[in-house]
Write a protein that holds these residues in place. Structure first.
Motif, PDB file in Angstrom:
ATOM      1  N   ASN A   1       7.627   0.753   1.713  1.00  0.00           N
ATOM      2  CA  ASN A   1       7.078   1.086   0.399  1.00  0.00           C
ATOM      3  C   ASN A   1       5.855   0.227   0.116  1.00  0.00           C
ATOM      4  OD1 ASN A   1       9.196   2.885  -0.079  1.00  0.00           O
ATOM      5  ND2 ASN A   1      10.481   1.258  -0.908  1.00  0.00           N
ATOM      6  N   THR A   2       5.089   0.623  -0.881  1.00  0.00           N
ATOM      7  CA  THR A   2       3.901  -0.124  -1.291  1.00  0.00           C
ATOM      8  C   THR A   2       4.016  -0.476  -2.760  1.00  0.00           C
ATOM      9  OG1 THR A   2       2.517   1.000   0.337  1.00  0.00           O
ATOM     10  CG2 THR A   2       1.383  -0.012  -1.528  1.00  0.00           C
ATOM     11  N   CYS A   3       3.691  -1.733  -3.087  1.00  0.00           N
ATOM     12  CA  CYS A   3       3.701  -2.203  -4.478  1.00  0.00           C
ATOM     13  C   CYS A   3       2.294  -2.164  -5.049  1.00  0.00           C
ATOM     14  CB  CYS A   3       4.224  -3.632  -4.558  1.00  0.00           C
ATOM     15  SG  CYS A   3       5.920  -3.824  -4.019  1.00  0.00           S
TER      16      CYS A   3
ATOM     17  N   LYS B   1      -2.374  -4.619  -4.624  1.00  0.00           N
ATOM     18  CA  LYS B   1      -1.581  -3.679  -3.831  1.00  0.00           C
ATOM     19  C   LYS B   1      -1.134  -4.412  -2.572  1.00  0.00           C
ATOM     20  CE  LYS B   1      -2.384   0.509  -1.153  1.00  0.00           C
ATOM     21  NZ  LYS B   1      -3.410   1.479  -0.753  1.00  0.00           N
TER      22      LYS B   1
ATOM     23  N   ARG C   1       8.842  -5.602   6.234  1.00  0.00           N
ATOM     24  CA  ARG C   1       8.345  -4.643   5.247  1.00  0.00           C
ATOM     25  C   ARG C   1       9.338  -3.499   5.102  1.00  0.00           C
ATOM     26  NH1 ARG C   1       1.901  -4.222   6.754  1.00  0.00           N
ATOM     27  NH2 ARG C   1       1.457  -6.423   6.374  1.00  0.00           N
TER      28      ARG C   1
ATOM     29  N   GLU D   1       5.739  -3.717   0.197  1.00  0.00           N
ATOM     30  CA  GLU D   1       6.973  -4.291  -0.338  1.00  0.00           C
ATOM     31  C   GLU D   1       7.707  -4.992   0.803  1.00  0.00           C
ATOM     32  OE1 GLU D   1      10.660  -2.761  -3.045  1.00  0.00           O
ATOM     33  OE2 GLU D   1      10.236  -1.611  -1.222  1.00  0.00           O
TER      34      GLU D   1
ATOM     35  N   CYS E   1       8.227   7.017  -8.296  1.00  0.00           N
ATOM     36  CA  CYS E   1       8.193   5.602  -7.958  1.00  0.00           C
ATOM     37  C   CYS E   1       9.244   4.828  -8.743  1.00  0.00           C
ATOM     38  CB  CYS E   1       6.809   5.024  -8.305  1.00  0.00           C
ATOM     39  SG  CYS E   1       5.430   5.833  -7.471  1.00  0.00           S
ATOM     40  N   LYS E   2       9.454   3.586  -8.347  1.00  0.00           N
ATOM     41  CA  LYS E   2      10.275   2.662  -9.125  1.00  0.00           C
ATOM     42  C   LYS E   2       9.300   1.818  -9.947  1.00  0.00           C
ATOM     43  CE  LYS E   2      13.448  -1.181  -8.838  1.00  0.00           C
ATOM     44  NZ  LYS E   2      14.014  -2.225  -7.974  1.00  0.00           N
TER      45      LYS E   2
ATOM     46  N   VAL F   1       6.545   0.494  -7.407  1.00  0.00           N
ATOM     47  CA  VAL F   1       6.893   0.553  -5.991  1.00  0.00           C
ATOM     48  C   VAL F   1       6.877   2.019  -5.573  1.00  0.00           C
ATOM     49  CG1 VAL F   1       8.591  -0.038  -4.241  1.00  0.00           C
ATOM     50  CG2 VAL F   1       8.286  -1.539  -6.233  1.00  0.00           C
TER      51      VAL F   1
END
Length: 124
Positions: free
Chosen positions: A70-72, A53, A67, A56, A109-110, A14
């Motif tokens: 963030n982007t996964c 992609k 949303r 999140e 990132c996570k 993430v």
């Protein structure tokens, strides 16, 4: 093709908005490197490689939820055996030019995932 009994590497990364461009750059490098270097037969074979992609979501069980910004990045690799995963990490450190940059990016990132999990259910 079903992969029951094979080994799967899966990571969900993430990325905050300011780290997305670097993630895009890294995975644009990663895919071609994987294709050029990984075995396609034998116990070290890479059987499947997927990167997806998506934004999140505030509630991952509700596709209509808000949303987060963030982007996964979802990375999934399937190997014939654990030998393929070991080979993958050895090659990453030895010959993927962006491996050091990946480590630095992941710090921003996570990250959740596993480097080697046996697949217990698989269809087609």
């Amino acid at each position: 093709m079903a992969h029951k009994g094979k080994i799967q590497l899966t990571y969900v990364i993430v990325a905050p908005p300011e780290a997305v461009a670097e993630g895009d750059r890294l995975f644009q490098s990663h895919g071609p490197w994987m294709e050029a270097t990984h075995h396609r037969a034998g116990e070290r074979a890479l059987l499947s490689y997927n990167l997806s992609k998506a934004p999140e979501l505030s509630n991952p069980m509700d596709p209509s939820s808000a949303r987060t910004g963030n982007t996964c990045f979802i990375l999934s690799e399937v190997y014939e055996s654990e030998a393929g995963v070991k080979d993958h990490f050895a090659q990453s450190m030895e010959n993927w030019k962006d491996f050091p940059a990946l480590g630095a990016w992941l710090q921003k990132c996570k990250v959740t995932g596993l480097p080697a999990a046996r697949i217990v259910n698989s269809l087609w």
